[in-house]
Scaffold this motif. Structure first.
Motif, PDB file in Angstrom:
ATOM      1  N   VAL A  27       0.844  -1.189   0.000  1.00  0.00           N
ATOM      2  CA  VAL A  27       0.000   0.000   0.000  1.00  0.00           C
ATOM      3  C   VAL A  27       0.882   1.243   0.000  1.00  0.00           C
ATOM      4  O   VAL A  27       0.669   2.191  -0.774  1.00  0.00           O
ATOM      5  CB  VAL A  27      -0.928   0.019   1.235  1.00  0.00           C
ATOM      6  CG1 VAL A  27      -1.700   1.334   1.292  1.00  0.00           C
ATOM      7  CG2 VAL A  27      -1.884  -1.152   1.196  1.00  0.00           C
ATOM      8  N   ALA A  28       1.903   1.208   0.845  1.00  0.00           N
ATOM      9  CA  ALA A  28       2.811   2.347   0.950  1.00  0.00           C
ATOM     10  C   ALA A  28       3.498   2.613  -0.385  1.00  0.00           C
ATOM     11  O   ALA A  28       3.601   3.766  -0.831  1.00  0.00           O
ATOM     12  CB  ALA A  28       3.845   2.068   2.032  1.00  0.00           C
ATOM     13  N   ALA A  31       1.128   4.122  -2.856  1.00  0.00           N
ATOM     14  CA  ALA A  31       0.785   5.508  -2.513  1.00  0.00           C
ATOM     15  C   ALA A  31       2.015   6.411  -2.534  1.00  0.00           C
ATOM     16  O   ALA A  31       1.892   7.631  -2.475  1.00  0.00           O
ATOM     17  CB  ALA A  31       0.125   5.547  -1.141  1.00  0.00           C
ATOM     18  N   SER A  37       3.387   5.912   7.620  1.00  0.00           N
ATOM     19  CA  SER A  37       2.301   6.849   7.305  1.00  0.00           C
ATOM     20  C   SER A  37       1.011   6.086   7.053  1.00  0.00           C
ATOM     21  O   SER A  37      -0.073   6.497   7.480  1.00  0.00           O
ATOM     22  CB  SER A  37       2.673   7.671   6.082  1.00  0.00           C
ATOM     23  OG  SER A  37       3.795   8.476   6.364  1.00  0.00           O
ATOM     24  N   VAL A  38       1.129   4.979   6.362  1.00  0.00           N
ATOM     25  CA  VAL A  38      -0.054   4.150   6.128  1.00  0.00           C
ATOM     26  C   VAL A  38      -0.636   3.727   7.465  1.00  0.00           C
ATOM     27  O   VAL A  38      -1.831   3.828   7.713  1.00  0.00           O
ATOM     28  CB  VAL A  38       0.294   2.906   5.287  1.00  0.00           C
ATOM     29  CG1 VAL A  38      -0.926   2.029   5.120  1.00  0.00           C
ATOM     30  CG2 VAL A  38       0.858   3.313   3.934  1.00  0.00           C
ATOM     31  N   VAL A  41      -2.447   6.573   9.153  1.00  0.00           N
ATOM     32  CA  VAL A  41      -3.755   6.850   8.551  1.00  0.00           C
ATOM     33  C   VAL A  41      -4.776   5.815   9.010  1.00  0.00           C
ATOM     34  O   VAL A  41      -5.885   6.144   9.437  1.00  0.00           O
ATOM     35  CB  VAL A  41      -3.667   6.845   7.009  1.00  0.00           C
ATOM     36  CG1 VAL A  41      -5.067   6.859   6.404  1.00  0.00           C
ATOM     37  CG2 VAL A  41      -2.851   8.030   6.529  1.00  0.00           C
ATOM     38  N   MET A  52      -2.340  13.296   2.574  1.00  0.00           N
ATOM     39  CA  MET A  52      -1.803  11.970   2.898  1.00  0.00           C
ATOM     40  C   MET A  52      -2.938  10.972   3.115  1.00  0.00           C
ATOM     41  O   MET A  52      -2.933   9.868   2.571  1.00  0.00           O
ATOM     42  CB  MET A  52      -0.956  12.073   4.175  1.00  0.00           C
ATOM     43  CG  MET A  52      -0.520  10.733   4.742  1.00  0.00           C
ATOM     44  SD  MET A  52       0.657   9.871   3.685  1.00  0.00           S
ATOM     45  CE  MET A  52       2.204  10.623   4.197  1.00  0.00           C
ATOM     46  N   ARG A  53      -3.894  11.409   3.881  1.00  0.00           N
ATOM     47  CA  ARG A  53      -5.031  10.536   4.164  1.00  0.00           C
ATOM     48  C   ARG A  53      -5.685  10.051   2.870  1.00  0.00           C
ATOM     49  O   ARG A  53      -5.997   8.878   2.706  1.00  0.00           O
ATOM     50  CB  ARG A  53      -6.041  11.297   5.044  1.00  0.00           C
ATOM     51  CG  ARG A  53      -7.386  10.598   5.196  1.00  0.00           C
ATOM     52  CD  ARG A  53      -8.087  10.975   6.468  1.00  0.00           C
ATOM     53  NE  ARG A  53      -7.414  10.426   7.640  1.00  0.00           N
ATOM     54  CZ  ARG A  53      -6.919  11.129   8.643  1.00  0.00           C
ATOM     55  NH1 ARG A  53      -7.021  12.426   8.626  1.00  0.00           N
ATOM     56  NH2 ARG A  53      -6.331  10.520   9.656  1.00  0.00           N
ATOM     57  N   ARG A  55      -4.358   9.935  -0.278  1.00  0.00           N
ATOM     58  CA  ARG A  55      -3.496   9.054  -1.087  1.00  0.00           C
ATOM     59  C   ARG A  55      -3.524   7.632  -0.542  1.00  0.00           C
ATOM     60  O   ARG A  55      -3.665   6.663  -1.285  1.00  0.00           O
ATOM     61  CB  ARG A  55      -2.055   9.554  -1.043  1.00  0.00           C
ATOM     62  CG  ARG A  55      -1.858  10.963  -1.573  1.00  0.00           C
ATOM     63  CD  ARG A  55      -0.390  11.289  -1.654  1.00  0.00           C
ATOM     64  NE  ARG A  55       0.315  10.376  -2.558  1.00  0.00           N
ATOM     65  CZ  ARG A  55       1.528  10.608  -3.027  1.00  0.00           C
ATOM     66  NH1 ARG A  55       2.172  11.709  -2.684  1.00  0.00           N
ATOM     67  NH2 ARG A  55       2.117   9.733  -3.828  1.00  0.00           N
ATOM     68  N   VAL A  56      -3.375   7.540   0.770  1.00  0.00           N
ATOM     69  CA  VAL A  56      -3.345   6.212   1.391  1.00  0.00           C
ATOM     70  C   VAL A  56      -4.685   5.500   1.214  1.00  0.00           C
ATOM     71  O   VAL A  56      -4.748   4.329   0.819  1.00  0.00           O
ATOM     72  CB  VAL A  56      -3.012   6.318   2.890  1.00  0.00           C
ATOM     73  CG1 VAL A  56      -3.248   5.001   3.586  1.00  0.00           C
ATOM     74  CG2 VAL A  56      -1.573   6.772   3.068  1.00  0.00           C
ATOM     75  N   THR A  57      -5.758   6.220   1.489  1.00  0.00           N
ATOM     76  CA  THR A  57      -7.080   5.613   1.365  1.00  0.00           C
ATOM     77  C   THR A  57      -7.307   5.073  -0.046  1.00  0.00           C
ATOM     78  O   THR A  57      -7.824   3.965  -0.226  1.00  0.00           O
ATOM     79  CB  THR A  57      -8.175   6.653   1.693  1.00  0.00           C
ATOM     80  OG1 THR A  57      -7.828   7.334   2.899  1.00  0.00           O
ATOM     81  CG2 THR A  57      -9.522   5.971   1.847  1.00  0.00           C
ATOM     82  N   VAL A  60      -5.340   1.910  -0.515  1.00  0.00           N
ATOM     83  CA  VAL A  60      -5.988   0.830   0.241  1.00  0.00           C
ATOM     84  C   VAL A  60      -7.171   0.273  -0.548  1.00  0.00           C
ATOM     85  O   VAL A  60      -7.321  -0.938  -0.720  1.00  0.00           O
ATOM     86  CB  VAL A  60      -6.469   1.342   1.616  1.00  0.00           C
ATOM     87  CG1 VAL A  60      -7.473   0.373   2.225  1.00  0.00           C
ATOM     88  CG2 VAL A  60      -5.286   1.543   2.549  1.00  0.00           C
TER      89      VAL A  60
END
Lengths: 324, 324
Positions: A27-28, A31, A37-38, A41, A52-53, A55-57, A60
Motif C-alpha cells: 500500500v505504501a 501511494a 504513514s499508512v 492513517v 496523505m489521508r 493518497r493512502v485511502t 488501500v
DNA sequence: TTGAAAGCGCTAACAC
DNA sequence: GTGTTAGCGCTTTCAA
C-alpha cells in the motif's frame, strides 16, 4: 434470494489463496509514502494531512487491503478474542449463557473461542495459574484465587419454590442436587430456609450426585421407593429433570396430582410438557452477557468490584398441586 | 475435592501480568545456545544432539517457558483455529452439531471461534468472497462458489416417515417447512416420493415459512382451520415443533389419537413428551465432526471430493396412530 | 507532518 | 549439529 449458507466451519483468518493478500508495504509503495504513514492513517492518528489521508485511502481501496490481524495482535500484544470454557455446549442452559456472552462480546468487537471442557476437573488448577483476567459464571474458586464472578441467587428462588410446595400442604419434599458446588449449596440453603421460616421440622430428603439425567433417574427411584416417599420432588437442574421425568413417566404418575414437581432453569421442555412444569428460573442470556461485560471491563483495567449476583425467580406451573 | 470452575470466560492467550513471560531468546541465553537451536528442539527437528536437547529442555523447564502462539502463527501463517458460524447456538440441534465439530477440532489441536450469525443473510455473499477453505453443513451455495459440504439426506427419512403415516391410513398430511433452502426442498421431495411410490394422489398440504416456533404455530392453526384439515402433521424442524405443539395442546388434541405428529431431529422434548413424538432423526454430532474433519483435510490440501451425505432415519413413536 | 529504523517472538534458509 | 541472519506485517519511537 439465493441459497442460504449460515451454518458452517471455516478458518477465521483469511489466508492467501488465489489472489495474494496485499501488505501494508505494498500500500505504501503504491501511494508513494512510508509504511508508518499508512499505519498512522489506518489507525486514525490525529497528525496526518488530508492529502496523505487521501493518497493512502485510495491505495488501500485499490488493493483491497485488509490489515493482518495476526501481525497487529502480535505487535499490540492483545488479540481482541476471549476464551469461553463450557462444560457441554449441548446443554441448553449453557447454550443460552454462551449465546448471551457471545453476542455481548461481538458487539464489543471481540471473538469467542469456545471449548467444551467435558467437566474436566483438571481445569480448576489450570485456571489458578492463569495470568489473565478470568470471570467465573455461577462458580467459585478457592478463596486465594482472584477471579471475578457472576453468580445466580439460587437460594431465593429455591426458597420461594419450596415455600410454594409447603403452602400447598407438602411436608415430605425430595431435593435432587448435582455436584456439591456453589449452586447445590445455595439450593439446599433455600430449601432449609423455607422450612425454617415456617417453623417446620426438616422432613425433607436431599440426594446429592451429578448434573446428569442418570443421577436424576436414580435419585427419583431412590426417593419414591423409600419408606415414606416424598409427595413433591425438586429437580436441581435441567439434566436431572430429564431423568426424574423418565422415572415419573415410567411409573405413570400424573404431575400435579400423584406427585408435584419443580425443576431448575426454564428450558423448552418445562414449558411444553403436559402439564407444564414449575421452575426456578433465571435470565440465562443476561448471565452470559454480564459475564462478558465484566471481563471486558477487567481487560480495560477497570476496577473488578465484587461478584455480581443475578436474581432467580420461582415460576409456579400446573406440575404443582396439593399432596394426594 | 475443592470448588469447581468449569464455566467461564477468559482471554485465551495468556498475557503478561505479574510474572513476565519468558521469550525464546531468554531460554537461549540461559541455555547458552542460539535461539534457532531452541526452536529446533521445541519443534522436534531431527538434527539435534541429545546434549543440546537436554540443555534446552532444562532451560525451558526452569523458566516455565511457553511459546508465543501469536508469534508462531504469524511466522507460519496459520493459526490452528477455525471459525464456526451458527445461526443460533441456543438451538439444541445446532448446539449438538457445534459440540461434534468442536470436539473433533480439539482432538486435532485446533480451536473454534464461534459466531452466532442470527441468520444474517449478508453472510452468504461474505462467504462467496472468502479466500480460505469453507465447509457448509446442510447448506448449499450458488453453483459457482466452491465450498465443500456435509449434507443430510432428509429426503430418505421423510419418505419413510410419510410412508409410515400413509400405511396407518392417513391421506391428508400437512407438512410445515422452514425457509426454501435445501433441507426444505429435500423434505418436500421425500413426502412426494412417499405418495408417488404408492400411486396416491397428492392430497397433502405444504406450508412454507421460517424455522421458528411462531411459524409452526401459525401454520398449524392454518392447517387445522382449513376446510379439510389434515389428520397428521409433520413439523420440519425442532423450532417449528415447539409452535405446532403449543397449538395442538391449546386445542387439547391428543397425539396419536386425535391427530398424528412427526417432527424432524430428535431433541429432548420429542423423547420426553407424552406420548413420545416420532421423528426423522440424524446423528447431529457426527454431522459436526465430519464437517470438522473435512475442513481439516482441506486445510492439509487434500482432495476436496464431493459433498458428503449423512443418513437420516425415521423413528416411529406413539405420536403416530391411525386417523381418527 | 512525514520517513527511517527498530523490534514484537518466532522460523527457516544458509553457512560453517 | 549449530549459529548467524533475514524477515513475517505491523506499530512506534525518534529525527528531520
Amino acid at each position: 434470494m439465493a441459497e442460504g449458507a449460515r451454518d458452517g466451519v471455516a478458518p477465521p483468518v483469511s489466508r492467501a489463496a488465489g489472489t495474494a493478500r496485499s501488505s501494508m508495504r505494498e500500500v505504501a509503495q503504491l501511494a508513494g509514502v512510508a509504511v508508518s504513514s499508512v499505519s498512522r492513517v489506518l489507525s486514525g492518528h490525529p497528525d496526518v494531512s488530508p492529502a496523505m489521508r487521501e493518497r493512502v485511502t485510495a491505495a488501500v481501496e485499490k488493493l483491497g487491503y485488509q490489515p493482518d490481524i495476526l501481525a497487529q495482535s502480535m505487535r499490540l500484544r492483545a488479540t481482541k478474542s476471549i476464551g469461553f470454557v463450557v462444560g457441554d455446549i449441548s446443554n441448553p442452559l449453557l447454550a443460552q449463557i454462551v449465546l448471551g456472552a457471545e453476542t455481548a462480546l461481538r458487539d464489543a468487537g471481540y471473538s469467542m473461542l469456545l471449548t467444551n471442557s467435558e467437566n474436566d476437573p483438571s481445569l480448576d488448577s489450570a485456571l489458578e495459574h492463569f495470568d489473565a483476567p478470568i470471570v467465573l459464571i455461577d462458580r467459585e474458586l478457592p478463596g486465594s484465587v482472584s477471579a471475578s464472578a457472576v453468580l445466580s441467587d439460587h437460594r431465593t428462588g429455591m426458597r420461594a419454590a419450596v415455600g410454594h410446595l409447603l403452602e400447598l400442604g407438602h411436608r415430605r419434599i425430595g431435593l435432587i442436587l448435582g455436584q456439591p458446588l456453589r449452586f447445590s449449596r445455595e439450593r439446599r440453603l433455600g430449601l432449609e430456609d423455607a422450612y425454617r421460616e415456617r417453623g417446620l421440622p426438616p422432613t425433607y430428603e436431599i440426594v446429592d450426585g451429578q448434573l446428569h439425567s442418570a443421577h436424576g433417574r436414580r435419585a427419583t427411584r431412590l426417593l419414591l421407593d423409600s419408606e415414606d416417599p416424598p409427595t413433591a420432588i425438586v429437580a436441581g437442574g435441567n439434566q436431572i429433570l430429564v431423568g426424574t421425568l423418565e422415572e415419573l413417566v415410567r411409573r405413570q404418575l400424573t404431575l400435579g396430582e400423584d406427585i408435584s414437581l419443580v425443576s431448575c432453569d426454564s428450558v423448552a421442555l418445562t414449558e411444553l410438557f403436559q402439564p407444564p412444569i414449575a421452575v426456578v428460573r433465571r435470565d440465562e442470556r443476561a448471565l452470559g452477557s454480564r459475564a462478558a461485560e465484566l471481563l471486558l471491563r477487567l481487560l480495560a483495567d477497570e476496577n473488578p468490584d465484587g461478584p455480581l449476583t443475578m436474581p432467580t425467580a420461582f415460576v409456579p406451573r400446573p406440575s404443582c398441586g396439593p399432596p394426594s
